[in-house]
Design a protein around this motif. Structure first.
Motif, PDB file in Angstrom:
ATOM      1  N   ASN A  35       0.723  -0.666   0.065  1.00  0.00           N
ATOM      2  CA  ASN A  35       0.040  -0.254   0.419  1.00  0.00           C
ATOM      3  C   ASN A  35       0.980   1.346   0.195  1.00  0.00           C
ATOM      4  OD1 ASN A  35      -2.258  -1.497   0.054  1.00  0.00           O
ATOM      5  ND2 ASN A  35      -2.310  -1.726   2.360  1.00  0.00           N
ATOM      6  N   ARG A  36       2.116   1.080  -0.046  1.00  0.00           N
ATOM      7  CA  ARG A  36       2.759   2.291  -0.614  1.00  0.00           C
ATOM      8  C   ARG A  36       3.785   2.033  -1.236  1.00  0.00           C
ATOM      9  NH1 ARG A  36       2.830   6.268   3.424  1.00  0.00           N
ATOM     10  NH2 ARG A  36       5.718   6.973   4.246  1.00  0.00           N
ATOM     11  N   PRO A  37       2.839   2.558  -2.686  1.00  0.00           N
ATOM     12  CA  PRO A  37       3.841   2.831  -4.188  1.00  0.00           C
ATOM     13  C   PRO A  37       5.200   4.163  -3.403  1.00  0.00           C
ATOM     14  CG  PRO A  37       1.786   2.729  -4.673  1.00  0.00           C
ATOM     15  CD  PRO A  37       1.716   2.664  -2.285  1.00  0.00           C
ATOM     16  N   VAL A  38       5.606   3.610  -4.686  1.00  0.00           N
ATOM     17  CA  VAL A  38       6.590   5.145  -4.851  1.00  0.00           C
ATOM     18  C   VAL A  38       7.571   4.989  -5.671  1.00  0.00           C
ATOM     19  CG1 VAL A  38       7.733   5.410  -2.306  1.00  0.00           C
ATOM     20  CG2 VAL A  38       8.728   3.199  -3.585  1.00  0.00           C
ATOM     21  N   LEU A  39       7.507   5.823  -6.608  1.00  0.00           N
ATOM     22  CA  LEU A  39       8.518   6.493  -7.968  1.00  0.00           C
ATOM     23  C   LEU A  39       9.882   7.305  -7.468  1.00  0.00           C
ATOM     24  CD1 LEU A  39       6.806   5.927 -10.350  1.00  0.00           C
ATOM     25  CD2 LEU A  39       6.344   8.281 -10.841  1.00  0.00           C
ATOM     26  N   LEU A  40      10.298   6.577  -7.829  1.00  0.00           N
ATOM     27  CA  LEU A  40      11.520   7.232  -7.526  1.00  0.00           C
ATOM     28  C   LEU A  40      12.285   7.481  -8.974  1.00  0.00           C
ATOM     29  CD1 LEU A  40      13.209   4.816  -4.967  1.00  0.00           C
ATOM     30  CD2 LEU A  40      11.860   6.690  -4.191  1.00  0.00           C
ATOM     31  N   LYS A  41      13.138   8.655  -8.427  1.00  0.00           N
ATOM     32  CA  LYS A  41      14.085   8.931 -10.305  1.00  0.00           C
ATOM     33  C   LYS A  41      14.897   9.635  -9.461  1.00  0.00           C
ATOM     34  CE  LYS A  41      12.583  11.982 -13.964  1.00  0.00           C
ATOM     35  NZ  LYS A  41      12.103  12.926 -15.033  1.00  0.00           N
ATOM     36  N   GLY A  42      16.241   9.242  -9.714  1.00  0.00           N
ATOM     37  CA  GLY A  42      17.385   9.949 -10.243  1.00  0.00           C
ATOM     38  C   GLY A  42      18.416   8.995 -10.590  1.00  0.00           C
ATOM     39  N   LYS A  43      19.876   9.838 -10.223  1.00  0.00           N
ATOM     40  CA  LYS A  43      21.392   8.634 -10.410  1.00  0.00           C
ATOM     41  C   LYS A  43      21.240   7.785 -10.435  1.00  0.00           C
ATOM     42  CE  LYS A  43      23.488  12.261 -13.735  1.00  0.00           C
ATOM     43  NZ  LYS A  43      23.607  13.604 -12.830  1.00  0.00           N
ATOM     44  N   VAL A  44      21.707   7.175 -10.295  1.00  0.00           N
ATOM     45  CA  VAL A  44      22.307   5.111  -9.990  1.00  0.00           C
ATOM     46  C   VAL A  44      23.718   6.085  -9.286  1.00  0.00           C
ATOM     47  CG1 VAL A  44      23.509   2.809 -10.592  1.00  0.00           C
ATOM     48  CG2 VAL A  44      21.216   4.124 -11.424  1.00  0.00           C
ATOM     49  N   THR A  45      23.866   5.506  -8.039  1.00  0.00           N
ATOM     50  CA  THR A  45      25.335   5.944  -6.705  1.00  0.00           C
ATOM     51  C   THR A  45      25.521   4.621  -7.113  1.00  0.00           C
ATOM     52  OG1 THR A  45      23.330   5.717  -5.083  1.00  0.00           O
ATOM     53  CG2 THR A  45      23.931   7.836  -6.602  1.00  0.00           C
ATOM     54  N   LYS A  46      25.035   3.765  -7.144  1.00  0.00           N
ATOM     55  CA  LYS A  46      26.055   2.271  -6.390  1.00  0.00           C
ATOM     56  C   LYS A  46      25.131   1.369  -6.936  1.00  0.00           C
ATOM     57  CE  LYS A  46      27.225  -0.094  -2.130  1.00  0.00           C
ATOM     58  NZ  LYS A  46      27.721   0.423  -1.232  1.00  0.00           N
ATOM     59  N   VAL A  47      25.641  -0.044  -7.582  1.00  0.00           N
ATOM     60  CA  VAL A  47      24.628  -1.114  -7.605  1.00  0.00           C
ATOM     61  C   VAL A  47      25.226  -2.453  -6.729  1.00  0.00           C
ATOM     62  CG1 VAL A  47      23.672  -2.171  -9.163  1.00  0.00           C
ATOM     63  CG2 VAL A  47      24.000  -0.265 -10.053  1.00  0.00           C
ATOM     64  N   GLU A  48      24.745  -3.015  -5.877  1.00  0.00           N
ATOM     65  CA  GLU A  48      25.263  -3.810  -5.417  1.00  0.00           C
ATOM     66  C   GLU A  48      24.162  -5.729  -6.540  1.00  0.00           C
ATOM     67  OE1 GLU A  48      25.487  -4.405  -1.128  1.00  0.00           O
ATOM     68  OE2 GLU A  48      24.222  -2.750  -1.446  1.00  0.00           O
ATOM     69  N   TRP A  49      25.861  -6.447  -6.921  1.00  0.00           N
ATOM     70  CA  TRP A  49      25.466  -7.193  -7.648  1.00  0.00           C
ATOM     71  C   TRP A  49      24.932  -8.508  -7.221  1.00  0.00           C
ATOM     72  CZ3 TRP A  49      22.909  -6.171 -12.000  1.00  0.00           C
ATOM     73  CH2 TRP A  49      22.761  -4.901 -12.915  1.00  0.00           C
ATOM     74  N   VAL A  50      24.360  -8.146  -5.979  1.00  0.00           N
ATOM     75  CA  VAL A  50      25.114  -9.341  -5.220  1.00  0.00           C
ATOM     76  C   VAL A  50      23.389 -10.593  -5.029  1.00  0.00           C
ATOM     77  CG1 VAL A  50      26.265  -9.109  -3.711  1.00  0.00           C
ATOM     78  CG2 VAL A  50      24.192  -8.611  -3.265  1.00  0.00           C
ATOM     79  N   ASN A  51      23.634 -11.905  -4.618  1.00  0.00           N
ATOM     80  CA  ASN A  51      22.474 -12.954  -3.892  1.00  0.00           C
ATOM     81  C   ASN A  51      22.657 -12.836  -2.691  1.00  0.00           C
ATOM     82  OD1 ASN A  51      21.781 -14.886  -7.055  1.00  0.00           O
ATOM     83  ND2 ASN A  51      24.311 -14.600  -6.379  1.00  0.00           N
ATOM     84  N   ASP A  99       9.738   1.797 -10.258  1.00  0.00           N
ATOM     85  CA  ASP A  99       8.649   2.239  -9.713  1.00  0.00           C
ATOM     86  C   ASP A  99       8.092   0.891  -8.952  1.00  0.00           C
ATOM     87  OD1 ASP A  99       5.691   2.078  -9.845  1.00  0.00           O
ATOM     88  OD2 ASP A  99       5.368   1.866 -11.621  1.00  0.00           O
ATOM     89  N   GLY A 100       7.849   0.977  -7.848  1.00  0.00           N
ATOM     90  CA  GLY A 100       8.568   0.139  -6.788  1.00  0.00           C
ATOM     91  C   GLY A 100       7.480   0.595  -5.346  1.00  0.00           C
ATOM     92  N   TYR A 101       7.706  -0.365  -4.566  1.00  0.00           N
ATOM     93  CA  TYR A 101       6.612  -0.982  -3.153  1.00  0.00           C
ATOM     94  C   TYR A 101       7.835  -0.144  -1.992  1.00  0.00           C
ATOM     95  CZ  TYR A 101       3.497  -2.004  -5.957  1.00  0.00           C
ATOM     96  OH  TYR A 101       2.228  -2.229  -6.852  1.00  0.00           O
ATOM     97  N   GLN A 102       7.881   0.571  -1.130  1.00  0.00           N
ATOM     98  CA  GLN A 102       8.355   1.304  -0.106  1.00  0.00           C
ATOM     99  C   GLN A 102       8.306  -0.133   1.367  1.00  0.00           C
ATOM    100  OE1 GLN A 102       7.821   4.828   2.335  1.00  0.00           O
ATOM    101  NE2 GLN A 102       9.434   4.878   3.315  1.00  0.00           N
ATOM    102  N   SER A 103       9.516  -0.184   2.377  1.00  0.00           N
ATOM    103  CA  SER A 103       9.667  -1.474   3.228  1.00  0.00           C
ATOM    104  C   SER A 103       8.662  -0.494   3.642  1.00  0.00           C
ATOM    105  CB  SER A 103      11.229  -0.965   3.709  1.00  0.00           C
ATOM    106  OG  SER A 103      11.685   0.325   4.101  1.00  0.00           O
ATOM    107  N   LYS A 104       8.337  -1.441   4.955  1.00  0.00           N
ATOM    108  CA  LYS A 104       7.074  -1.438   5.822  1.00  0.00           C
ATOM    109  C   LYS A 104       7.889  -1.120   6.899  1.00  0.00           C
ATOM    110  CE  LYS A 104       4.501  -5.268   5.136  1.00  0.00           C
ATOM    111  NZ  LYS A 104       3.902  -6.419   5.106  1.00  0.00           N
ATOM    112  N   ASP A 105       8.775  -0.798   7.024  1.00  0.00           N
ATOM    113  CA  ASP A 105       9.610   0.460   8.178  1.00  0.00           C
ATOM    114  C   ASP A 105      10.056   1.857   7.801  1.00  0.00           C
ATOM    115  OD1 ASP A 105      12.003   0.506   6.340  1.00  0.00           O
ATOM    116  OD2 ASP A 105      13.333  -0.874   8.334  1.00  0.00           O
ATOM    117  N   ARG A 106       9.852   2.130   6.379  1.00  0.00           N
ATOM    118  CA  ARG A 106       9.001   3.295   6.462  1.00  0.00           C
ATOM    119  C   ARG A 106      10.932   3.552   5.882  1.00  0.00           C
ATOM    120  NH1 ARG A 106       5.114   1.993   5.227  1.00  0.00           N
ATOM    121  NH2 ARG A 106       3.474   2.456   6.365  1.00  0.00           N
ATOM    122  N   SER A 107      12.410   2.907   5.827  1.00  0.00           N
ATOM    123  CA  SER A 107      13.182   3.024   5.736  1.00  0.00           C
ATOM    124  C   SER A 107      13.104   4.014   4.469  1.00  0.00           C
ATOM    125  CB  SER A 107      14.664   2.855   6.366  1.00  0.00           C
ATOM    126  OG  SER A 107      13.910   1.228   5.713  1.00  0.00           O
TER     127      SER A 107
END
Lengths: 147, 167
Positions: A35-51, A99-107
């Motif tokens: 119930n907390r959809p977010v639309l985030l627009k910005g520049k990529v600062t880092k990508v962690e390509w981890v499992n 386009d995504g959904y925010q975490s439940k802890d609101r971080s």
């Protein structure tokens, strides 16, 4: 006695088997809020390509000119590769809209549904089938029952 | 050197990075870990059910032990190797996870329980091998084993979540 025990164990087995699809993925509902959809627009600062989940960090531009750091969870590197996202397509400095959904802890963390690049190319980020809301946008996802 | 800096040191190994960033290696390790764990847990549970008196009451305990043991050790070997590699691939991810360390403690306790049983009660197996109701020591070993391994599976699964994670 034997028959009762057998039935009891069979019953437990069925329950466990039924519970597996819910937990087989590290479930969307465990950490993110549908119930907390977010639309985030910005520049990529880092990508962690981890499992088992890749994380895209981005500096989201705010109205007052400042930026806010967010991190967005994607699928596994394998899932992302099959969806068309890899090290070459997502590099530091790339302008994206998530386009995504925010975490439940609101971080400032979100589960990424799809990512749109500057040229308009839109790719899914691997949340399909993990319990994230099925909005029908992803054609590879099974339809919502009863629709 | 603190434990954390030791974990950081391992985390930077190219082979550690290769595991956590792998396209196919990580899913293969995780799948093998889960499948071998199922085999191991299943075989352990059957032995435990005999000890507590619920399964195979007519079969001597030593017979069940003799037949299951090689398979248990094989499954434990695969599970241990794949589990160690998964940990090696992401030491810093596991460092602050309460569920992971609980799982480690439970595995040690389960190991101690199994060894204690084999070096005490099981030594006199010839005296009660075919009994339906086994000595208290054997029953307790079975109950502890069932509870501890169930705890290992549960905390192992919960490790996948970010709950109770500290830095």
């Amino acid at each position: 006695m034997k028959r009762t025990l057998f039935l009891a164990l069979a019953g437990i087995g069925v329950l466990v088997a039924a519970a597996v699809p819910v937990v087989a993925h590290h479930a969307f509902g465990a950490e993110f809020d549908a119930n907390r959809p977010v639309l985030l627009k910005g520049k990529v600062t880092k990508v962690e390509w981890v499992n088992p989940h890749a994380w895209i960090h981005l500096a989201v531009a705010k109205a007052d000119g400042t930026t806010e750091d967010w991190m967005v969870e994607g699928g596994t590197p394998n899932t992302l590769l099959r969806r068309g996202i890899d090290r070459n397509s997502l590099t530091v400095g790339t302008e994206i809209v998530v386009d995504g959904y925010q975490s439940k802890d609101r971080s400032n963390r979100a589960n990424g549904r799809d990512v749109t690049f500057a040229d308009g190319k839109k790719l899914f980020m691997g949340s399909s089938g993990t319990g994230a809301p099925r909005d029908g946008k992803d054609a590879t996802e099974p339809p919502v029952p009863g629709r | 050197m603190s434990i954390h800096s030791w974990f950081e040191w391992v985390d930077a190994f190219p082979s550690s990075i290769a595991i956590r960033e792998s396209i196919n290696g990580y899913p293969a390790l995780l799948t093998s870990h889960v499948v071998s764990m199922c085999l191991f847990a299943g075989l352990i549970i059957m032995m435990d059910l005999r000890l507590v008196g619920l399964a195979y009451p007519q079969i001597p305990v030593s017979q069940i032990q003799k037949r299951l043991f090689p398979w248990q050790m094989f499954a434990m070997g695969v599970s241990s190797i794949t589990g160690s590699l998964l940990f090696y691939g992401q030491p810093l991810r596991y460092y602050g996870k309460a569920f992971f360390w609980t799982k480690v403690v439970l595995m040690i306790l389960a190991g101690v329980n199994a060894l204690a049983f084999h070096f005490t009660t099981y030594r006199s197996v010839a005296n009660w091998d075919g009994d339906r109701a086994l000595p208290l020591g054997a029953k307790l070993a079975g109950v502890f084993s069932l509870a501890l391994w169930a705890g290992v599976v549960l905390t192992g699964r919960l490790t996948a979540y970010n709950w109770l994670t500290f830095n």
